[in-house]
Enzyme design. Sequence first.
Site, PDB file in Angstrom:
ATOM      1  N   LYS A  50      48.874  45.719  44.034  1.00 36.23           N
ATOM      2  CA  LYS A  50      48.187  45.431  45.303  1.00 36.23           C
ATOM      3  C   LYS A  50      47.390  44.127  45.193  1.00 36.23           C
ATOM      4  O   LYS A  50      47.139  43.636  44.084  1.00 36.23           O
ATOM      5  CB  LYS A  50      47.259  46.592  45.650  1.00 36.23           C
ATOM      6  CG  LYS A  50      46.156  46.823  44.617  1.00 36.23           C
ATOM      7  CD  LYS A  50      45.379  48.101  44.904  1.00 36.23           C
ATOM      8  CE  LYS A  50      44.357  48.377  43.824  1.00 36.23           C
ATOM      9  NZ  LYS A  50      43.639  49.632  44.048  1.00 36.23           N
ATOM     10  N   TYR A 270      22.973  20.890  44.274  1.00 39.42           N
ATOM     11  CA  TYR A 270      22.211  21.341  45.442  1.00 39.42           C
ATOM     12  C   TYR A 270      20.946  22.095  45.028  1.00 39.42           C
ATOM     13  O   TYR A 270      20.956  22.844  44.044  1.00 39.42           O
ATOM     14  CB  TYR A 270      23.056  22.312  46.271  1.00 39.42           C
ATOM     15  CG  TYR A 270      24.229  21.672  46.979  1.00 39.42           C
ATOM     16  CD1 TYR A 270      24.047  20.609  47.868  1.00 39.42           C
ATOM     17  CD2 TYR A 270      25.514  22.146  46.769  1.00 39.42           C
ATOM     18  CE1 TYR A 270      25.131  20.039  48.527  1.00 39.42           C
ATOM     19  CE2 TYR A 270      26.600  21.582  47.428  1.00 39.42           C
ATOM     20  CZ  TYR A 270      26.407  20.527  48.305  1.00 39.42           C
ATOM     21  OH  TYR A 270      27.473  19.969  48.949  1.00 39.42           O
TER      22      TYR A 270
HETATM   23  C1  PLP Z   1      43.411  50.184  42.777  1.00 36.57           C
HETATM   24  C2  PLP Z   1      43.817  51.571  42.498  1.00 36.57           C
HETATM   25  C3  PLP Z   1      44.230  51.941  41.201  1.00 36.57           C
HETATM   26  C4  PLP Z   1      44.143  51.038  40.011  1.00 36.57           C
HETATM   27  O1  PLP Z   1      42.789  50.950  39.588  1.00 36.57           O
HETATM   28  P1  PLP Z   1      42.410  50.125  38.279  1.00 36.57           P
HETATM   29  O2  PLP Z   1      40.977  50.456  38.064  1.00 36.57           O
HETATM   30  O3  PLP Z   1      42.604  48.678  38.611  1.00 36.57           O
HETATM   31  O4  PLP Z   1      43.297  50.578  37.210  1.00 36.57           O
HETATM   32  C5  PLP Z   1      44.727  53.219  41.040  1.00 36.57           C
HETATM   33  N1  PLP Z   1      44.791  54.094  42.066  1.00 36.57           N
HETATM   34  C6  PLP Z   1      44.355  53.779  43.313  1.00 36.57           C
HETATM   35  C7  PLP Z   1      44.434  54.797  44.392  1.00 36.57           C
HETATM   36  C8  PLP Z   1      43.848  52.519  43.570  1.00 36.57           C
HETATM   37  O5  PLP Z   1      43.413  52.219  44.804  1.00 36.57           O
END
Ligand code: PLP
Length: 386
Positions: A50, A270
């Site tokens: 994702k 800045y």
């Molecule tokens: C993002 C996500 C993961 C992976 O989590 P990590 O901490 O990056 O391993 C697993 N399951 C779900 C439902 C998620 O949204």
Amino acid sequence: MNVVAIYEPIAGAEATVHARAWCEVDLDAVRHNLAQLRAAAGVPLIPMVKADAYGLGANAIVRLCTQFTNDEAPWALGVATVDEGTDVRKAGWSGRILCCSPVLPAEHTRMCEERITPALHTEADILSWRRLGERPWHLSIDTGMNRAGVAWNEAHTLADVVSFHPPEGVFTHFHSAGDNESSRSLQEQRFADALHTLALPASTLRHAANSPALAADAERRARPMWDLARPGIALYGSPSSSALQLSPVLHVFARVVDVRNVATGETVSYDATWTASRESRIATVAIGHGDGYRRAFSNRGIMQLRGQPVPVVGVVTMDMTMIDVTSVPCEVGDVVTVLGAPHNRRNADGAEHLSIDALAELAQLSPYELLVGWRLRLPRVYRSAT
Ligand SMILES: *Cc1c(COP(=O)(O)O)cnc(C)c1O
């Protein structure tokens, strides 16, 4: 798209991609991490790709995932949106795609067309999905995250619809698996209770473990529970876990574009938050918060020049960041390591390694945000020896 050289070796230093600032994604490291996680989990994986594979470029990571033919092959790829699932298909993945986040039923037709498996948790959504045919879906159970899924203690309300339309899989998500074992046991107990209430067929695939859970299990040498695991950030090199032995995947480099003497009492950047307490050499590095080098690194960040750590001085600006190079020889054109390790020195003894975890800690950022936050203004270069 700024993806410049998928699977191609790095071109000469004069190539425009290396002119200012760039990200290097080590695909061999991703492959190594997948194998480590698969071995540690002892069950097939749903690698999470994702958010553009946590900002590294889902296209390249998905293509890598298609290359496994053995039992290391991912069981599915995990996404959070229907568009991401569609991109995974376009990248050439013909296997399962699980969309772990809830989507509106209006998206169900598109999910069918792309063969994306939804995570569902209401009777209405389950019926809407089944009206489109006998396609797999996963039941999402909330055991304490209070984000998505049917609450574990309300799972009985779905017992009927689930018995008519059994899911292929059922899952929950941990909120603190890495640093709080008791909360994780409580969540596992709630998950087990909900599974018991629903009396699902024995073949229903159960999954829960994310990266922190897999790392914690590996440290304790515990066998993870359930049938599949869903690592995300661990594929991309975090957390640093001695038991998992993950390799860093992302390396960020930038050029020095200016070097100047700054007199005692002069300020930098800045808001004049840094004042030279001695005659100083200040180098300007061509990377800023417009590239994802977060403003939180102002006066806190460390970069690396010629193998030496050098501090960020003053506020990080949109396009440039200043470092104090008073004690390190520095010329315009030098390459500074912003994250990861300098190439050629990747595993060399004594090479400082600016890990995602260490950098995130310096600036009190989440490693997730640091990883996902690099902007597309930085060209991405993909390295793979195979
Ligand atoms: C993002 C996500 C993961 C992976 O989590 P990590 O901490 O990056 O391993 C697993 N399951 C779900 C439902 C998620 O949204």
